[in-house]
Design a protein around this motif. Structure first.
Motif, short mmCIF file in Angstrom:
data_model
loop_
_atom_site.label_atom_id
_atom_site.label_comp_id
_atom_site.label_asym_id
_atom_site.label_seq_id
_atom_site.Cartn_x
_atom_site.Cartn_y
_atom_site.Cartn_z
N LYS A 1 -5.41 13.07 -1.10
CA LYS A 1 -4.38 13.41 -2.28
C LYS A 1 -3.09 14.10 -1.77
O LYS A 1 -1.88 13.57 -2.24
CB LYS A 1 -5.05 14.80 -3.03
CG LYS A 1 -6.22 14.42 -3.93
CD LYS A 1 -6.82 15.62 -4.66
CE LYS A 1 -7.87 15.01 -5.66
NZ LYS A 1 -8.59 16.16 -6.06
N LYS A 2 -3.29 14.60 -0.45
CA LYS A 2 -1.89 15.14 0.15
C LYS A 2 -1.15 13.89 0.61
O LYS A 2 0.17 13.93 0.27
CB LYS A 2 -2.12 15.91 1.51
CG LYS A 2 -2.78 17.16 1.17
CD LYS A 2 -3.06 17.96 2.49
CE LYS A 2 -3.51 19.52 2.05
NZ LYS A 2 -3.88 20.18 3.56
N ALA A 3 -1.64 12.95 1.08
CA ALA A 3 -1.08 11.65 1.49
C ALA A 3 -0.26 11.05 0.46
O ALA A 3 0.85 10.55 0.57
CB ALA A 3 -1.94 10.86 2.30
N ALA B 1 1.05 -1.29 -0.22
CA ALA B 1 -0.11 0.12 -0.08
C ALA B 1 0.87 1.28 0.06
O ALA B 1 1.97 1.25 0.47
CB ALA B 1 -0.87 0.02 1.17
N ASP B 2 0.57 2.26 -0.51
CA ASP B 2 0.98 3.60 -0.59
C ASP B 2 0.55 4.55 0.45
O ASP B 2 1.15 5.37 1.11
CB ASP B 2 0.81 4.33 -1.88
CG ASP B 2 1.68 3.35 -3.00
OD1 ASP B 2 2.56 2.95 -3.04
OD2 ASP B 2 0.86 3.26 -4.00
N VAL B 3 -0.75 4.37 0.91
CA VAL B 3 -1.34 5.24 1.93
C VAL B 3 -2.31 4.48 2.77
O VAL B 3 -2.79 3.47 2.17
CB VAL B 3 -2.12 6.11 1.15
CG1 VAL B 3 -3.07 7.15 2.23
CG2 VAL B 3 -1.14 7.40 0.47
N PHE B 4 -2.36 4.68 3.99
CA PHE B 4 -3.42 3.95 4.97
C PHE B 4 -4.43 4.98 5.11
O PHE B 4 -4.07 6.09 5.71
CB PHE B 4 -2.64 3.53 6.29
CG PHE B 4 -3.70 2.84 7.01
CD1 PHE B 4 -4.15 1.58 6.71
CD2 PHE B 4 -4.19 3.54 7.98
CE1 PHE B 4 -5.07 1.12 7.57
CE2 PHE B 4 -5.22 3.04 9.09
CZ PHE B 4 -5.81 1.76 8.75
N CYS B 5 -5.67 4.57 5.02
CA CYS B 5 -6.99 5.64 5.28
C CYS B 5 -7.81 5.02 6.09
O CYS B 5 -8.50 3.85 5.65
CB CYS B 5 -7.56 6.04 3.84
SG CYS B 5 -8.95 7.02 4.03
N PHE B 6 -8.16 5.41 7.25
CA PHE B 6 -9.38 4.81 8.13
C PHE B 6 -9.80 6.11 8.95
O PHE B 6 -9.15 6.61 9.63
CB PHE B 6 -8.70 3.67 9.25
CG PHE B 6 -9.61 3.20 9.95
CD1 PHE B 6 -10.89 2.73 9.45
CD2 PHE B 6 -9.39 3.10 11.29
CE1 PHE B 6 -11.58 2.08 10.48
CE2 PHE B 6 -10.33 2.60 12.20
CZ PHE B 6 -11.48 2.08 11.70
N VAL B 7 -11.01 6.50 8.59
CA VAL B 7 -11.69 7.72 9.14
C VAL B 7 -12.92 7.44 9.68
O VAL B 7 -14.00 7.42 9.04
CB VAL B 7 -11.86 8.67 7.88
CG1 VAL B 7 -12.28 9.96 8.59
CG2 VAL B 7 -10.36 8.89 7.34
#
Length: 95
Positions: free
Chosen positions: A60-62, A1-7
């Protein structure tokens, strides 16, 4: 993975998945609340749950961020540190 996202919603408890992403050096997109900011720190990219514009902006920033080092942020979760804290708590209960 390039980014982890959990919101998740702010009522969601502390998540170990963040620590795993930090250990992998991934840029993290997380809920903008005191809990997540306290352990992810300034390197996190924060968004508001159910606010897709906020999440997209943070993603996008991440995505343009390089791998990160969370060594300082992860220090409290090292096995030796956790064991020392548990021993202290258990000794306090026994005494």
């Amino acid at each position: 993975a390039d980014v982890f996202c959990f919101v998740p919603a702010s009522i969601e408890a502390f998540g170990r998945v963040y620590l795993e992403a930090m250990a992998a050096g991934l840029p993290i997109v997380a809920t903008d609340d005191e809990i997540r900011r306290s352990f992810i720190g300034k390197q996190g990219f924060y968004a508001y749950p159910h606010n897709f514009d906020s999440i997209i902006k943070a993603l996008k920033k991440a995505a343009s961020s390089p791998r990160l080092s969370y060594a300082k942020e992860l220090k409290p979760y090292h096995l030796e540190t956790v064991i020392t804290k548990l021993e202290g708590e258990l000794n306090a209960l026994i005494s």
